[in-house]
Scaffold this motif. Sequence first.
Motif, PDB file in Angstrom:
ATOM      1  N   SER A  88    -127.867  22.142  23.673  1.00  0.00           N
ATOM      2  CA  SER A  88    -127.153  22.377  22.417  1.00  0.00           C
ATOM      3  C   SER A  88    -125.743  21.786  22.525  1.00  0.00           C
ATOM      4  CB  SER A  88    -127.065  23.874  22.126  1.00  0.00           C
ATOM      5  OG  SER A  88    -126.183  24.499  23.037  1.00  0.00           O
ATOM      6  N   TYR A  89    -125.072  21.658  21.417  1.00  0.00           N
ATOM      7  CA  TYR A  89    -123.711  21.125  21.407  1.00  0.00           C
ATOM      8  C   TYR A  89    -122.793  21.972  22.291  1.00  0.00           C
ATOM      9  CZ  TYR A  89    -119.273  19.335  19.736  1.00  0.00           C
ATOM     10  OH  TYR A  89    -118.035  18.777  19.673  1.00  0.00           O
ATOM     11  N   ASP A  90    -122.982  23.286  22.289  1.00  0.00           N
ATOM     12  CA  ASP A  90    -122.150  24.196  23.089  1.00  0.00           C
ATOM     13  C   ASP A  90    -122.383  24.035  24.589  1.00  0.00           C
ATOM     14  OD1 ASP A  90    -121.030  25.246  20.792  1.00  0.00           O
ATOM     15  OD2 ASP A  90    -122.500  26.866  20.658  1.00  0.00           O
ATOM     16  N   GLU A  91    -123.534  23.500  24.993  1.00  0.00           N
ATOM     17  CA  GLU A  91    -123.842  23.325  26.402  1.00  0.00           C
ATOM     18  C   GLU A  91    -123.360  21.982  26.949  1.00  0.00           C
ATOM     19  OE1 GLU A  91    -127.938  25.787  26.980  1.00  0.00           O
ATOM     20  OE2 GLU A  91    -128.053  23.943  25.801  1.00  0.00           O
ATOM     21  N   THR A  92    -122.739  21.169  26.114  1.00  0.00           N
ATOM     22  CA  THR A  92    -122.252  19.866  26.524  1.00  0.00           C
ATOM     23  C   THR A  92    -120.735  19.853  26.550  1.00  0.00           C
ATOM     24  OG1 THR A  92    -122.197  18.992  24.272  1.00  0.00           O
ATOM     25  CG2 THR A  92    -124.254  18.736  25.484  1.00  0.00           C
TER      26      THR A  92
END
Length: 53
Positions: free
Chosen positions: A29-33
């Motif tokens: 997800s965007y939050d994991e990058t």
Amino acid sequence: MRSRADGIARDAVRAYLMRHRKWDSPLLSYDETFDLGGPIDKDVIRTMMNRPA
């Protein structure tokens, strides 16, 4: 019984298909990058890979 050539051909096709697979959803997800500040070129990757741990 399959021949050795048949097994090699099957493995090659499987490897090709896996390299070109299109995923239905993103793996992260965007939050994991995180943002690295722009594109990374091959020279930066080579430098990081050859740097001692």
